[in-house]
Structures are given as C-alpha cells and as structure tokens.
Design a protein around this motif. Structure first.
Motif, short mmCIF file in Angstrom:
data_model
loop_
_atom_site.label_atom_id
_atom_site.label_comp_id
_atom_site.label_asym_id
_atom_site.label_seq_id
_atom_site.Cartn_x
_atom_site.Cartn_y
_atom_site.Cartn_z
N THR A 173 0.85 -1.19 0.00
CA THR A 173 0.00 0.00 0.00
C THR A 173 0.88 1.24 0.00
O THR A 173 1.67 1.45 0.92
N SER A 177 -0.50 8.01 0.94
CA SER A 177 -1.75 8.58 0.43
C SER A 177 -1.56 9.95 -0.19
O SER A 177 -2.24 10.92 0.16
N ASP A 197 -7.05 6.00 2.53
CA ASP A 197 -7.32 4.58 2.33
C ASP A 197 -8.82 4.35 2.43
O ASP A 197 -9.44 4.67 3.46
N LEU A 206 0.02 6.72 5.75
CA LEU A 206 -1.39 6.48 5.45
C LEU A 206 -2.24 7.65 5.91
O LEU A 206 -1.95 8.30 6.91
#
Length: 786
Positions: free
Chosen positions: A390, A393, A413, A454
């Motif tokens: 991942t 962001s 997310d 994130l």
C-alpha cells in the motif's frame, strides 16, 4: 522500517502453498503446524457469505445477539493474556441454559486485506476447530435479558510464532454456546506483535468538520440547538479539542451569522416584524452558541493541519458548470473573509471526489473551480487496489487541459476511512476498533523498505460518536506499529514532489502514488464484502440543477441590492446564509431544496425591502414658477439607509431637478424636497423611485398627479393688456393733439386731382377752366382766424 524477510521466503511460501492446497483435501479445519504455512494460507479467500465489511449482526434466526464489549490488549505480545468480553442478549422466547463464551483462533498471519473483510462478514454460528479457551457458564439467560461473558487465554496457548517477522493480524472467533451447542459466533481480530518487531507506518487522520446544514441556526433554531447538544455539531465540538487529528473545515463554522438578540443577549429566532414596537430597534450580534463554537475552533486550530472546504460546503463545481460565476465568487469571498477574521491559515482549498465519480474530468473540474487539493480514495489512483504493498496517500495530477495546472491529490485509504465512518455509536464500536487495528497492522507488515504515510478520512456525512472515535484514536496511538503523523507532511511531499515509486527504496523518501496522468485515474467502489475495486465506468455525479442555482444567484442579487443601501447589513445575514447553504454539495440529486431555499431567501429579502416605501400624496398644485415638491420616504428597517430619490415627469410641462441622496433613520422617515420648475399650464404625473446610490431600484414606482398653473403666465397676460392699453391711449392723445391745432378750411370748387392722388389730401384746384368766368357773388368770404 520493516524488517527484512528470510532470504528463502519466496520459495518457502510457494512450497507451503502447494502443501496446503494438497492437504486441504485431506484435513478439515484450521492448519496448526507451521507459521509459514499459515502465512501462506492467509492469502487464500475464506469461504464466507459476501456481505458488507461492517461488523455484521447475528443471523436472523439466532437466539442471541452479541456485542463485543472489549478485547485487550491492543497489541498482544509473548507472555501476555488475551481477554474478550461479550455482551450477550437472549433474543428468543425461551430461556437459554448454561451459556459459555468460547474462543478460537487461526494461527496464520493475515497478509491479504480482503481476508479481513471476508472473515468479519461471516455470520454463521458454527465455528471451525476446537475451542482454545472458554468462560465460566452462566446458569440461565431468560428472554430479553443480557449478561457479559468473559474469556481469557494466555498468549502461549494461542500457538502464534514468536519470530519478529511473523508479527501481524490474527483471526479470532468468539462463540456463545448453550450446553456446548453453538448459538452465534462473532468474528474479530487481534494483533500479535513480539517485542522485537520493528515494522511501523505513519498515519494521520483528517476529520471533516462541517454542519449538516450551514443555515440551520436560521431555518431551524431548535434543530441547531439539538445538534450542538447531542448531534453532529456536538461531535465536531468534542473531536475538535482532540490532539493528533487534522481538519477539513467548513469556514462557515468560523462565521456565525448576526441575529437579533434580546435583552439577555440570547438570539431570537427571526428578525422583528413590522408589527413590533417601532420605537424598539433590536441589536444584532453573532448567534451566541455559533460564536462559542467558532471561538473553540479558532483556539484549537493551532498545531494541526487545516484544509478548507468551500464555504457552507458549496458545490463550486456545479456553480461553475451552471454559469453562476457571481455566486461562485461570493462563496470564495465569504470563505476568504472567514479565514482572515479567524486568524487561521488553511493549507489549501480541498474538494472531495467520490470513488464512483473519479476520472480525469472530475480532477480537471476541481482545478477549474479553484481547488488546490482533491481528496479521492487511493483505490481510484492505484493501478491495482489490491496490490501487495500500500503506497502513501499522496500524489499529484498534472492537468492536460490547464497549462501548468497541477492538483495535489490526498488519497485516503478507502477501507480504513469506511471503517472509521462506522464509529457513530450505532455499531459495535469495539469490533470496528479491532478492525482498524487489524487493517493498519496488515498494511504495516507488508514487505517494503521505503517509509509510508497512510491517511484516514471518514465520510463527511458520518456523525461520529466522540467517545467511540476517541477510543479508536487512543488505540491507534497506543499501537506500537503506528506513528502519529500530520497531513501537512503529505502536502509538503506533494509540493516538493520528493518521493519514490519503489517500495524497496532505501533513500528515505516516501513510497507514494507519484504523478498520476489522466489514464491513471479510475472510478472505484466497494465490493459486497467491503474491499474496493475499479469500476467499468464513472457514474454521473448529478450536479446541482442549473435552474435552481440561477434562482439562488438572482436571490443573492436582490439581497445585495438591499445591502447597498443599509448602513448595517446585519439583518441580511439570515437570507444570505440560506442562499449559500442552498448551494451545498449535499443537495446533489435533490433540486427542489436549492429552489426552495432561493424562494425563501427571496421572500425574506422582499419583505425587508418592502419596509422602504415612498409615502404617496393625493396630488400637488403648482402656481408659481418653481417649487420644492415634498417626497416622504419611510424606512421600517432596523438600520439607517442611504438612498437616492429619482423623480421624473411624463410630460415636458415641468422640469424636475436631479436625483437627491438622503439618509433615512432606522424605523423613521425623511421628507425630501425635489425642485420642480413649471414651463406651461397643464396636468402631469410625477413618478418617484427610490434607488441605491448607484441606481439599483429599491421600491416600485409611485405616481402622483401634478397640476401646473405657473405665475409667470398671469404676469405675461397682464403686461400684454397694459401694452395694448398704452398703445390706444397714445393713439387717441396724438389724434386729439393734431385735430385741436388745425381745422381744414371750407371751400367749394373742384379738388386738385394731382394733390389728391399724391398725398390723399383734398385741396382746391388752382387752375380754373378758361370758359367759365368766376362769379363774384359766389366767392367765399375769408374766415376770421384771429
């Protein structure tokens, strides 16, 4: 920084996957042999109903309901004790004997986030495998009664590997059984983290801070008060005081509208009407409770990242698309003024794009509307939303339509943001908390060397429960794999564009989305179990109705016209707020609401404007050359007004003076004098209109008849008569003087024709005829003239 995996990890994982698939045909139930095998097994999809990822209720035919009260600790380490408490309610019509709470687990580490969704959405009552631990029995639970069952187990009994690399999320099943017969099973998670584990991930939370309706204090004062006491605004107030969260803030919360206040300083529900005592002029002040919230936000804004929403959550994209540029400019100006007055400097203007609407056109529309940042789910900006690593962001979108235009992309997310949005108090808060911890632990344990950051940003429409959200935030602060960060770090990375696209880079730069071209933007949405995937095509965003926005703009023009005349435009704060709130993005798909807001604001503005009147007279008579015609202006507003009086005539029998600017006191009147100069006799109609100083009309035309009989015409007639009389007198006098001095002599004889023809005088002919002798007897005697 994530720890490095064993060098044989890829080969071992592949081998054990094959072994697992082979053994699955022979052995049922969870594998319990090697941690590596379970790590591989964790990538497989469990067979479970495909239902939403939110904590699912028990099956409808279940005789009990289960609510996870607590699951401790946040991070389970070797030597620790796992404790689960579940509130059990008998929803059947029969008593339930000997209730116990059983605990089971899967020893495999979860490495695929879709497994989390599948596991938690499973509502089947029958668990798999033998119970590791069980609570004491509750003798009997009668229908409608509840009890809390507690189960504890030592970490050693769970069979988790103590190797630091195998830290991460584990699955738990908590089953309520009656006489060892399973009645219902609740599935949740625990994070296993040996002390030597070092993997971490930075995380920040961006909370939307906005009212459901920015004009509620005007339209629905009681509902506004209720929201402040126990609704959305109560949540905003409580969460605003919490450290460690950033804001996406509506500046309308910093700009309380001015409302009439009573003697105690309390806001009244509406401006006073004409029926009220005209001698009492109310005071206007910021609505007290709105002002309290604004002050709290101003004080709490320090040391956190603040992004700006459009004022009153206005749908600026729809405003631009509808051509209502004036209203779009008003939204921007109100927002700028609110930020300036509050002393808060936002990090930019951000607009949110729903995943289903995400495409290059949507991002270009944000740029065209003046946005500097777009908030879009990361699933819409990744090639594969289910990829094994991942990214951070953040990214940048270079527009192909606007030369040099670049848009900062904040990419929360979607799974974490959706889960956080469930912290409303209406769901199983502890299950949501455990899901958030499991998701972040699964992401943090992904194999990467580059740092990641994130972002979690819940839905703007979610009314978060402060206690539930606070508990989740506390748990994430306590989690050793989470480092609290600031959203400004992501914004700075976008400004400097210092990042890497390699998850195994050791440069120290963020592993981020990077630069996203138009082809890299995809519509996305949740699956039935809550994981996110790309959609085939973007959905229509259903922009606000252009006709309704045009009506709102027209209403604003009416209010703005009235404001131009008022010394203090505080009474107009109410209709202004209604108009701006009518442009909210919340009303997409509901065109009747903006239209209704426009009508109501226009009606209120018209009611206020009707308090400015020209007091009509029955008529005027003008009997002189020039007069000052009195015009009475009445002001029923609570503030003095400065207006211009324009009077015109329908016939050129009079000449009217130019416009007159006057000031009319609050709740009073003013008699203005308009110069009128008469030119000729007759009747005319004077038309009076009151306008702003720049000529915008405030009242309907008022017509008054005027009879003109100017005095100069009487004097002219008199002078003519006198002149004619003088001429007669002079002629008579001259005739008398001439006739009195000379009398024509009498004679007989022929006239002199030549003299008669030449002068018209009668004279004797001086040459008598030859054949006729004079008669001495007929000769005239000379008259004595002496």
């Amino acid at each position: 920084m994530p720890s490095s995996p064993p060098s044989v990890r890829p080969m071992l994982a592949a081998l054990l996957t094959v072994l697992l698939l082979t053994s699955s045909a022979l052995v049922s139930g969870p594998a319990t042999l090697l941690p590596a095998a379970h790590a591989a097994a964790g990538t497989l999809t469990d067979l479970a109903p495909r239902v939403p990822s939110a904590p699912s209720p028990a099956a409808e035919d279940s005789p009990v309901s289960m609510d996870l009260v607590s699951l401790t600790p946040t991070s389970l380490a070797p030597g620790g004790t796992l404790e689960a408490q579940v509130d059990v309610t008998n929803t059947s019509s029969e008593p339930l004997p000997a209730l116990t709470l059983e605990l089971r687990t899967r020893t495999a580490r979860v490495t695929d986030r879709e497994v989390l969704s599948t596991w938690q959405s499973d509502t089947s009552a029958q668990p798999v495998g033998e119970a590791i631990a069980s609570s004491g029995a509750h003798d009997q639970l009668d229908p409608g009664e509840s009890t809390v069952l507690t189960v504890q187990v030592d970490a050693a009994a769970l069979g988790y590997s103590e190797a630091p690399y195998y830290w991460g999320t584990r699955r738990l099943a908590l089953t309520v059984a009656a006489e060892e017969d399973p009645l219902a099973t609740l599935r949740t998670f625990v994070v296993w983290r040996p002390l030597e584990a070092e993997d971490r991930i930075t995380q920040s939370v961006l909370l939307p801070m906005a009212a459901e309706d920015a004009s509620a204090m005007v339209r629905d004062p009681e509902g506004f008060e209720a929201s402040l006491d126990s609704g959305r605004l109560a949540s905003v107030r409580e969460l605003a005081q919490r450290e460690g969260v950033d804001w996406w803030l509506d500046p309308a919360l910093l700009d309380p509208p001015r409302m009439p206040v009573d003697a105690d300083g309390e806001s009244t529900t509406a401006p006073p009407t004409e029926a009220e005592d005209s001698a009492t002029i109310p005071e206007y002040a910021p609505a007290p409770r709105s002002a309290e919230l604004a002050t709290l936000l101003e004080d709490a804004a320090d040391e956190r990242t603040v992004l700006s929403m459009p004022y009153a959550r206005s749908d600026v994209v729809s405003l631009r698309a509808a051509g209502t540029e004036q209203l779009a400019d008003v939204v921007r100006e109100h927002g700028d003024r609110a930020w300036e007055d509050s002393g808060i400097a936002p990090h930019g203007s951000a607009l949110r794009i729903d995943g289903a609407h995400a495409d290059a056109d949507a991002l270009d529309a944000v740029l065209a509307a003046g946005g500097t940042t777009a908030i879009a789910p990361s699933s819409s900006l990744r090639r594969d939303p289910a990829s094994s690593v991942t990214p951070s962001s953040v990214g940048v979108y270079p527009s192909t339509r606007e030369e040099g235009g670049e848009l900062t992309l904040l990419a929360p997310d979607p799974e974490l943001s959706s889960e956080f949005s469930l912290l409303t108090g209406g769901s199983d808060t502890e299950q949501v908390r455990q899901r958030l911890l499991a998701e972040t632990a699964t992401i943090a344990s992904e194999y990467t060397l580059a740092p990641r950051h994130l972002l979690i940003s819940p839905s703007t429409d979610a009314v978060l429960d402060p206690a539930a959200a606070g508990a989740a935030l506390d748990a994430m602060e306590e989690a050793p794999w989470i480092v609290s960060g600031s959203t400004s770090t992501l914004l700075d990375a976008a400004d400097q564009q210092e990042w890497t696209g390699n998850p195994r880079s050791e440069s120290g730069e963020l592993y981020a989305l990077g630069r996203i071209d138009p082809a890299g933007v995809h519509p996305s949405g949740p699956t039935e179990i809550g994981s996110w995937e790309h959609l085939a095509r973007a959905e229509d965003p259903q922009l606000l109705d252009p006709a309704a926005l045009t009506e709102l703009q027209d209403a604003w023009t009416e209010v703005d016209t009235l404001a131009a005349a008022m010394e203090d435009d505080a009474p107009l704060d109410a209709p202004r707020r209604e108009i701006l709130a009518g442009t909210s993005i919340r009303w997409r798909g509901e065109p009747e609401i903006p239209a209704t807001r426009a009508q109501e604001a226009s009606a209120l503005s018209a009611a206020l404007q009707d308090r400015i009147q020209v007091v009509p007279a029955s008529g005027y008579n003008v009997i002189s050359d020039a007069v000052s015609v009195p015009i009475t202006i009445s002001n029923g507003l609570d503030t003095p007004i400065t207006v211009r009086i324009e009077v015109t005539s329908d016939k050129p029998l009079v000449q009217v003076g130019g416009p007159t600017v006057v000031e009319v006191p609050a709740r009073g009147q003013f008699d203005a004098a308009v110069d009128v100069e008469a030119i000729a006799n007759g009747s005319v109609t004077l038309t009076t209109v009151v306008t702003t100083t720049d000529g915008r009309p405030l009242t309907a035309p008022v017509r008054v008849p005027l009879t003109v009989n100017p005095s100069w015409e009487n004097w002219t007639t008199l002078l003519l008569v006198i002149a004619m009389g003088l001429l007669v007198v002079v002629g008579v006098a001259r005739a008398r003087r001439t006739g009195a001095a000379t009398r024509a002599p009498g004679f007989a004889g022929p006239e002199d024709p030549e003299e008669l023809a030449r002068s018209g005088r009668t004279t004797p002919d001086r040459a008598p005829a030859a054949d006729s002798a004079p008669d001495p007897a007929s000769a005239p005697t000379e008259e004595d003239r002496s």
